[in-house]
Design a protein around this motif. Sequence first.
Motif, mmCIF file in Angstrom:
data_model
loop_
_atom_site.group_PDB
_atom_site.id
_atom_site.type_symbol
_atom_site.label_atom_id
_atom_site.label_comp_id
_atom_site.label_asym_id
_atom_site.label_seq_id
_atom_site.Cartn_x
_atom_site.Cartn_y
_atom_site.Cartn_z
ATOM 1 N N GLN A 66 0.772 -1.030 -0.019
ATOM 2 C CA GLN A 66 -0.001 -0.086 0.047
ATOM 3 C C GLN A 66 0.934 1.226 0.095
ATOM 4 O O GLN A 66 0.705 2.306 -0.759
ATOM 5 C CB GLN A 66 -0.995 0.064 1.039
ATOM 6 C CG GLN A 66 -1.945 1.399 1.224
ATOM 7 C CD GLN A 66 -2.955 1.166 2.533
ATOM 8 O OE1 GLN A 66 -3.573 0.270 2.351
ATOM 9 N NE2 GLN A 66 -2.893 2.249 3.055
ATOM 10 N N GLU A 76 -7.581 11.147 -7.867
ATOM 11 C CA GLU A 76 -9.090 10.835 -7.703
ATOM 12 C C GLU A 76 -9.440 9.370 -7.215
ATOM 13 O O GLU A 76 -10.352 9.374 -6.843
ATOM 14 C CB GLU A 76 -9.908 11.243 -9.144
ATOM 15 C CG GLU A 76 -9.410 10.151 -10.465
ATOM 16 C CD GLU A 76 -8.291 10.580 -11.140
ATOM 17 O OE1 GLU A 76 -7.907 9.626 -12.288
ATOM 18 O OE2 GLU A 76 -7.386 11.269 -10.708
ATOM 19 N N LEU A 77 -8.549 8.598 -7.410
ATOM 20 C CA LEU A 77 -8.839 7.268 -6.845
ATOM 21 C C LEU A 77 -8.030 7.259 -5.114
ATOM 22 O O LEU A 77 -8.781 6.060 -4.582
ATOM 23 C CB LEU A 77 -7.970 6.187 -7.768
ATOM 24 C CG LEU A 77 -8.753 6.108 -9.236
ATOM 25 C CD1 LEU A 77 -8.024 4.868 -9.965
ATOM 26 C CD2 LEU A 77 -10.035 5.861 -9.302
ATOM 27 N N LYS A 78 -7.446 7.926 -4.874
ATOM 28 C CA LYS A 78 -6.853 7.808 -3.339
ATOM 29 C C LYS A 78 -7.936 7.871 -2.504
ATOM 30 O O LYS A 78 -7.644 7.098 -1.336
ATOM 31 C CB LYS A 78 -5.832 8.903 -3.107
ATOM 32 C CG LYS A 78 -4.472 8.569 -4.167
ATOM 33 C CD LYS A 78 -3.326 9.725 -3.947
ATOM 34 C CE LYS A 78 -2.238 9.334 -4.618
ATOM 35 N NZ LYS A 78 -1.243 10.228 -4.618
ATOM 36 N N PRO A 79 -8.831 8.659 -2.504
ATOM 37 C CA PRO A 79 -9.867 8.627 -1.442
ATOM 38 C C PRO A 79 -10.502 7.259 -1.280
ATOM 39 O O PRO A 79 -10.871 6.756 -0.003
ATOM 40 C CB PRO A 79 -11.108 9.570 -1.868
ATOM 41 C CG PRO A 79 -10.262 10.498 -2.804
ATOM 42 C CD PRO A 79 -9.134 9.765 -3.533
ATOM 43 N N ALA A 80 -10.721 6.268 -2.307
ATOM 44 C CA ALA A 80 -11.243 5.110 -2.196
ATOM 45 C C ALA A 80 -10.478 4.116 -1.059
ATOM 46 O O ALA A 80 -10.801 3.292 -0.292
ATOM 47 C CB ALA A 80 -11.381 4.310 -3.294
ATOM 48 N N VAL A 81 -9.050 4.336 -1.229
ATOM 49 C CA VAL A 81 -8.105 3.613 -0.410
ATOM 50 C C VAL A 81 -8.223 4.127 0.939
ATOM 51 O O VAL A 81 -8.369 3.243 2.089
ATOM 52 C CB VAL A 81 -6.473 3.713 -0.765
ATOM 53 C CG1 VAL A 81 -5.699 2.894 0.057
ATOM 54 C CG2 VAL A 81 -6.503 3.336 -2.325
ATOM 55 N N LYS A 83 -10.787 5.846 2.378
ATOM 56 C CA LYS A 83 -12.106 5.713 3.030
ATOM 57 C C LYS A 83 -12.392 4.425 3.408
ATOM 58 O O LYS A 83 -13.405 4.030 4.197
ATOM 59 C CB LYS A 83 -12.819 6.395 2.293
ATOM 60 C CG LYS A 83 -14.173 7.030 2.852
ATOM 61 C CD LYS A 83 -14.961 7.857 1.790
ATOM 62 C CE LYS A 83 -16.285 8.258 2.542
ATOM 63 N NZ LYS A 83 -16.135 9.544 3.049
ATOM 64 N N PHE A 84 -12.052 3.398 2.253
ATOM 65 C CA PHE A 84 -12.520 2.214 2.485
ATOM 66 C C PHE A 84 -11.445 1.034 2.860
ATOM 67 O O PHE A 84 -11.509 0.073 3.723
ATOM 68 C CB PHE A 84 -13.355 1.886 0.912
ATOM 69 C CG PHE A 84 -14.362 2.554 0.942
ATOM 70 C CD1 PHE A 84 -15.691 2.300 1.565
ATOM 71 C CD2 PHE A 84 -14.319 3.525 -0.051
ATOM 72 C CE1 PHE A 84 -16.752 3.121 1.321
ATOM 73 C CE2 PHE A 84 -15.454 4.284 -0.435
ATOM 74 C CZ PHE A 84 -16.591 4.360 0.522
ATOM 75 N N ILE A 85 -10.631 0.812 1.862
ATOM 76 C CA ILE A 85 -9.488 -0.216 2.098
ATOM 77 C C ILE A 85 -8.638 -0.134 3.245
ATOM 78 O O ILE A 85 -8.506 -0.815 4.280
ATOM 79 C CB ILE A 85 -8.392 -0.194 1.003
ATOM 80 C CG1 ILE A 85 -9.547 -0.799 -0.364
ATOM 81 C CG2 ILE A 85 -7.395 -1.374 1.099
ATOM 82 C CD1 ILE A 85 -8.444 -0.610 -1.751
#
Length: 201
Positions: A66, A76-81, A83-85
Amino acid sequence: MQSVLSSLRNTVIAGFVAAVVVIVVVGIFVSWPSFNESWWAFLFRWLHVISGIMWIGHLWYFNFTQIPTMPKIPDELKPAVGKFIAPAALFWFRWGAMATIVTGLILAGMNRYIGDALALGITDGGISTPIGIGMWLGIIMWFNVWFIIWPMQKKALGLVEADADTKKKAARTAMLFSRTNTLLSIPMLYCMIAQSHGGFL
């Protein structure tokens, strides 16, 4: 079978059921466990190893996968990591650490070496066993998880209120202590394995 493997919960339950089946099959064809104190100590050793795999597996995931990959992920994809992963991984990471330390201390108590190990097993001839060093390294790592890494990650991920500068500093601190634990995990695992398989008494 698909219903078992489609659910993590069902998969884990099936894994433990499979372990019981192995115990029964071995019991029928070889010999039954005596279910005495030694067997219970073995059971806690097994739970200790499972917990340790959960803990160190997540520690190494963070440090080998990670953290090095995050700079390559589009913004734009970093928040998914974050916030969720990361929160899900941190849950299993910290509770794996807790389960490892608890089962390890129970195991050391059952095998009656907890005092000697925590005192580093120091005798006139020097350190008689590596397990005490391994235990202390594990305790330091557990402390780092619960009292430094997790509180810092809560700030860095925005799980608690913090300004941008505090989040940045918290992320850096969490990373450095996570790297410290990665460093310590290597000699810690050596000590734990050496106790039974390294020719130490």
